[in-house]
Design an enzyme around this catalytic site. Sequence first.
Site, PDB file in Angstrom:
ATOM      1  N   MET A   5       0.814  -1.222   0.000  1.00  0.00           N
ATOM      2  CA  MET A   5       0.000   0.000   0.000  1.00  0.00           C
ATOM      3  C   MET A   5       0.849   1.275   0.000  1.00  0.00           C
ATOM      4  O   MET A   5       0.678   2.140   0.853  1.00  0.00           O
ATOM      5  CB  MET A   5      -0.952  -0.018   1.203  1.00  0.00           C
ATOM      6  CG  MET A   5      -1.893  -1.207   1.223  1.00  0.00           C
ATOM      7  SD  MET A   5      -2.894  -1.354  -0.259  1.00  0.00           S
ATOM      8  CE  MET A   5      -4.077  -0.051   0.053  1.00  0.00           C
TER       9      MET A   5
ATOM     10  N   ASN B  46       1.750  -6.049 -10.444  1.00  0.00           N
ATOM     11  CA  ASN B  46       0.809  -5.667  -9.389  1.00  0.00           C
ATOM     12  C   ASN B  46      -0.534  -6.349  -9.664  1.00  0.00           C
ATOM     13  O   ASN B  46      -0.846  -6.670 -10.808  1.00  0.00           O
ATOM     14  CB  ASN B  46       0.610  -4.143  -9.393  1.00  0.00           C
ATOM     15  CG  ASN B  46      -0.318  -3.681  -8.281  1.00  0.00           C
ATOM     16  OD1 ASN B  46      -0.221  -4.135  -7.142  1.00  0.00           O
ATOM     17  ND2 ASN B  46      -1.246  -2.785  -8.606  1.00  0.00           N
TER      18      ASN B  46
ATOM     19  N   HIS C  87      -4.633  -5.560  -9.019  1.00  0.00           N
ATOM     20  CA  HIS C  87      -5.569  -4.505  -8.619  1.00  0.00           C
ATOM     21  C   HIS C  87      -6.984  -5.095  -8.641  1.00  0.00           C
ATOM     22  O   HIS C  87      -7.344  -5.772  -9.605  1.00  0.00           O
ATOM     23  CB  HIS C  87      -5.464  -3.323  -9.589  1.00  0.00           C
ATOM     24  CG  HIS C  87      -6.323  -2.168  -9.180  1.00  0.00           C
ATOM     25  ND1 HIS C  87      -5.974  -1.319  -8.150  1.00  0.00           N
ATOM     26  CD2 HIS C  87      -7.522  -1.752  -9.635  1.00  0.00           C
ATOM     27  CE1 HIS C  87      -6.938  -0.415  -7.999  1.00  0.00           C
ATOM     28  NE2 HIS C  87      -7.885  -0.648  -8.891  1.00  0.00           N
TER      29      HIS C  87
ATOM     30  N   THR D  39       3.793   0.689 -14.229  1.00  0.00           N
ATOM     31  CA  THR D  39       4.450   1.836 -14.851  1.00  0.00           C
ATOM     32  C   THR D  39       4.258   3.027 -13.910  1.00  0.00           C
ATOM     33  O   THR D  39       3.574   2.914 -12.888  1.00  0.00           O
ATOM     34  CB  THR D  39       3.845   2.143 -16.225  1.00  0.00           C
ATOM     35  OG1 THR D  39       2.432   2.333 -16.066  1.00  0.00           O
ATOM     36  CG2 THR D  39       4.102   1.016 -17.219  1.00  0.00           C
TER      37      THR D  39
ATOM     38  N   GLU E 200      -8.541 -13.471  -7.576  1.00  0.00           N
ATOM     39  CA  GLU E 200      -7.167 -12.955  -7.432  1.00  0.00           C
ATOM     40  C   GLU E 200      -6.210 -14.101  -7.125  1.00  0.00           C
ATOM     41  O   GLU E 200      -5.121 -14.190  -7.688  1.00  0.00           O
ATOM     42  CB  GLU E 200      -7.095 -11.917  -6.303  1.00  0.00           C
ATOM     43  CG  GLU E 200      -7.836 -10.636  -6.601  1.00  0.00           C
ATOM     44  CD  GLU E 200      -7.598  -9.574  -5.537  1.00  0.00           C
ATOM     45  OE1 GLU E 200      -6.450  -9.426  -5.076  1.00  0.00           O
ATOM     46  OE2 GLU E 200      -8.561  -8.874  -5.165  1.00  0.00           O
TER      47      GLU E 200
HETATM   48  C1  GRF Z   1      -6.021  -7.328  -2.796  1.00  0.00           C
HETATM   49  O1  GRF Z   1      -7.391  -7.114  -2.974  1.00  0.00           O
HETATM   50  C2  GRF Z   1      -5.247  -6.752  -3.947  1.00  0.00           C
HETATM   51  O2  GRF Z   1      -5.928  -6.809  -5.158  1.00  0.00           O
HETATM   52  C3  GRF Z   1      -5.071  -5.321  -3.535  1.00  0.00           C
HETATM   53  O3  GRF Z   1      -4.883  -5.355  -2.141  1.00  0.00           O
HETATM   54  C4  GRF Z   1      -5.471  -6.538  -1.620  1.00  0.00           C
HETATM   55  C5  GRF Z   1      -4.377  -7.261  -0.899  1.00  0.00           C
HETATM   56  O4  GRF Z   1      -4.850  -8.382  -0.196  1.00  0.00           O
HETATM   57  N1  GRF Z   1      -3.969  -4.736  -4.274  1.00  0.00           N
HETATM   58  P1  GRF Z   1      -3.803  -9.430   0.372  1.00  0.00           P
HETATM   59  O5  GRF Z   1      -2.836  -8.666   1.286  1.00  0.00           O
HETATM   60  O6  GRF Z   1      -3.076 -10.055  -0.781  1.00  0.00           O
HETATM   61  O7  GRF Z   1      -4.609 -10.406   1.149  1.00  0.00           O
END
Ligand code: GRF
Length: 198
Positions: free
Chosen positions: A87, A104, A106, A138, A171
Amino acid sequence: MKNIVILISGRGSNMQAIVDTEIAGARIAAVISNKADAEGLAWARERGIATASLNHKDFDGREAFDAALVQLIDGYAPDLVVLAGFMRILTPGFVGHYENRLLNIHPSLLPAFTGLHTHERAIAEGVKFAGCTVHFVTAELDHGPIVAQAVVPVLDHDDAAALAVRVLVEEHRLYPQAVADFVAGRLTISGQRVLRRD
Ligand code: GRF
């Protein structure tokens, strides 16, 4: 063997999914966090993976933090750096240093809903489909060449939390696959597009 360094800030569930996939030809060289108490760090440490933390608050500005982070990361000789819920907004210097080897994930179908609070915003806009995107990083936030996307429906009774859970399942499938594709040399960047060969 390709060395992978994963950056996290919190629970690290995407990092865990990547580690648990045991990608052929890849070695998780380190998991690094800007928060020493990130849940994911403890998880990685328990599995014998090298971990490190670097508190951005100890630095005078983004440039100084990113320069120290580059030094720390490069100590693990990475072929690929994976942002997994890291973050922090990264400086152009950092991004340029890892050009074409920085991924990354998202939690939206980019280019829609860049930035934070994606699920709340998707529901507020009334979209019928949401999802997640793996992309090369980027300098422009959440705008790099797209490696892979997964789509989930937005259901009538969804709130942000329910939608986040459904997206997260995707994800955890999508990110390890994208990392494996990178490691196997299946990805070619062509302008804003990423071409994948089997
Ligand atoms: C995920 O939703 C990811 O897409 C976003 O932040 C969250 C991270 O979750 N960038 P974690 O730490 O991988 O559980």
